[in-house]
Design an enzyme around this catalytic site. Sequence first.
Site, PDB file in Angstrom:
ATOM      1  N   ARG A  55       0.849  -1.208   0.000  1.00  0.00           N
ATOM      2  CA  ARG A  55       0.000   0.000   0.000  1.00  0.00           C
ATOM      3  C   ARG A  55       0.875   1.245   0.000  1.00  0.00           C
ATOM      4  NH1 ARG A  55      -1.450   1.803   4.610  1.00  0.00           N
ATOM      5  NH2 ARG A  55      -2.082  -0.202   5.486  1.00  0.00           N
ATOM      6  N   TYR A 107     -16.188  16.736 -14.877  1.00  0.00           N
ATOM      7  CA  TYR A 107     -16.673  15.362 -14.833  1.00  0.00           C
ATOM      8  C   TYR A 107     -17.698  15.204 -13.698  1.00  0.00           C
ATOM      9  CZ  TYR A 107     -16.524  10.301 -14.362  1.00  0.00           C
ATOM     10  OH  TYR A 107     -16.866   8.981 -14.274  1.00  0.00           O
ATOM     11  N   ASP A 179      -7.333  18.596 -14.681  1.00  0.00           N
ATOM     12  CA  ASP A 179      -7.647  17.210 -15.029  1.00  0.00           C
ATOM     13  C   ASP A 179      -7.318  17.076 -16.523  1.00  0.00           C
ATOM     14  OD1 ASP A 179      -8.910  14.905 -15.967  1.00  0.00           O
ATOM     15  OD2 ASP A 179     -10.520  15.023 -14.497  1.00  0.00           O
ATOM     16  N   LYS A 204      -8.791   6.126 -19.137  1.00  0.00           N
ATOM     17  CA  LYS A 204      -9.120   6.593 -20.474  1.00  0.00           C
ATOM     18  C   LYS A 204      -7.892   6.467 -21.395  1.00  0.00           C
ATOM     19  CE  LYS A 204     -12.846   7.492 -18.128  1.00  0.00           C
ATOM     20  NZ  LYS A 204     -13.071   8.764 -17.472  1.00  0.00           N
TER      21      LYS A 204
HETATM   22  C1  LIG Z   1     -13.543   9.234 -16.175  1.00  0.00           C
HETATM   23  C2  LIG Z   1     -13.108  10.557 -15.715  1.00  0.00           C
HETATM   24  C3  LIG Z   1     -12.800  10.790 -14.351  1.00  0.00           C
HETATM   25  C4  LIG Z   1     -12.994   9.746 -13.286  1.00  0.00           C
HETATM   26  O1  LIG Z   1     -12.112   8.699 -13.443  1.00  0.00           O
HETATM   27  P1  LIG Z   1     -12.440   7.185 -12.982  1.00  0.00           P
HETATM   28  O2  LIG Z   1     -11.191   6.466 -13.365  1.00  0.00           O
HETATM   29  O3  LIG Z   1     -13.656   6.742 -13.740  1.00  0.00           O
HETATM   30  O4  LIG Z   1     -12.685   7.223 -11.518  1.00  0.00           O
HETATM   31  C5  LIG Z   1     -12.326  12.047 -14.008  1.00  0.00           C
HETATM   32  N1  LIG Z   1     -12.185  13.033 -14.938  1.00  0.00           N
HETATM   33  C6  LIG Z   1     -12.475  12.837 -16.229  1.00  0.00           C
HETATM   34  C7  LIG Z   1     -12.297  13.960 -17.192  1.00  0.00           C
HETATM   35  C8  LIG Z   1     -12.956  11.609 -16.669  1.00  0.00           C
HETATM   36  O5  LIG Z   1     -13.270  11.440 -17.963  1.00  0.00           O
END
Ligand SMILES: *Cc1c(COP(=O)(O)O)cnc(C)c1O
Length: 396
Positions: A55, A107, A179, A204
Amino acid sequence: MKPHLGHDKLGLDTLAIHAGQPPDPTSGAVMTPIVLSSTFAQERPGHHKGFEYSRSGNPTRKALEECIAALEGGRHGFAFGSGSAATATLLHTLRPGDHVLSGDDVYGGTFRLFDKVMRPMGLASTSVDMSDLDVVREALTPATRMIWIETPTNPMLKIFDIAGLAEIARAHGALLVVDNTFATPVLQRPLDLGAHVVAHSSTKYLNGHSDVVSGALVTSEDALAERVGFLQNAIGAVPSPFDCYLVLRGIKTLGVRVRQQCASAALIAGRLAGHPAVQAVHYPGLPTHAGHALAARQMRAPGAMISFVVRGGLPVASRFLERLAIFACAESLGGVESLAEHPALMTHASVPAAAREALGIADGLLRLSVGLEATEDLWNDVAQALDGAQGRAAGA
Ligand SMILES: *Cc1c(COP(=O)(O)O)cnc(C)c1O
């Protein structure tokens, strides 16, 4: 990678394959081993090889963290079990009474964390359209500690001025968090533009194969990194070594994937803009897009996400999704396979109708994540689905 090859001298495609991933010293293995062990033997109490318990630190995770940090041009990288876990951990650096100012179409899961998880714990947040920097300046409060943005945004693909917002944040003594999930470091590096932290849903584009849920944070702020490292271990929302390996493997092709996906997306966006069944196309590469000039300045390419509005609203949008043969109708994005979705019914269904309307999320709005299939096959699929959806709706 040999230590004398400094990261700052190497291109992203080289870093993606080598940063944090020297051949394994024990065997010479060229690919990073998946170290599943939860615990690590110590020569004597307190003397170990840098790992004690998985961890707090794991060799496969460390390779991934160093690689993502190198791609974003930051000193410190942290991997998490999801993008949301990365966000939640970063928000835990704040204290009750602090305020977060966010973009108005972040998001949904990020907004949910602000609104339903952190707010009850005493952390305030408000959101504004960050296209106008004066609006941002006016929305700051003495308690604002963090400005949180996505650019391009989801699903309207608005572009925000990272350097301008970084300057505002700095002058206010706040952090700018970007982000970077939609753009990836292939297209934009927020830390180079003055941002303090980059957040990712590695689920993604970074992983890119739609088979892992994972997240990351990168920063060059040493004191913040120390706190994030503490919280990563204390909260414990860490990814498994196997998932770290998969993301590392995916990242090796990040550059070629994203560049090809952008090329296909640019072609599809251009043709959509000229299609009679289409009312509007939101793609930063089009000269008609409000953020076109800014995107050209701040991004290497306008990305592989497109949203557009079909004439005829919900029934036509719905038929379009049903008729697609190559694009799968699914949430998420950034994988090798092309996806299409209906924001008002799917990813943004939890946003109240009035707020959706204010953001421009119309009932005829569709979002495409352009994958790596043959470009003409993708366009033919979109074109046949558009024609079929219009024809059947008109005849119905
Ligand atoms: C999918 C997404 C998230 C969240 O990520 P997870 O891996 O699904 O928890 C945050 N920001 C953006 C822009 C996203 O597309």
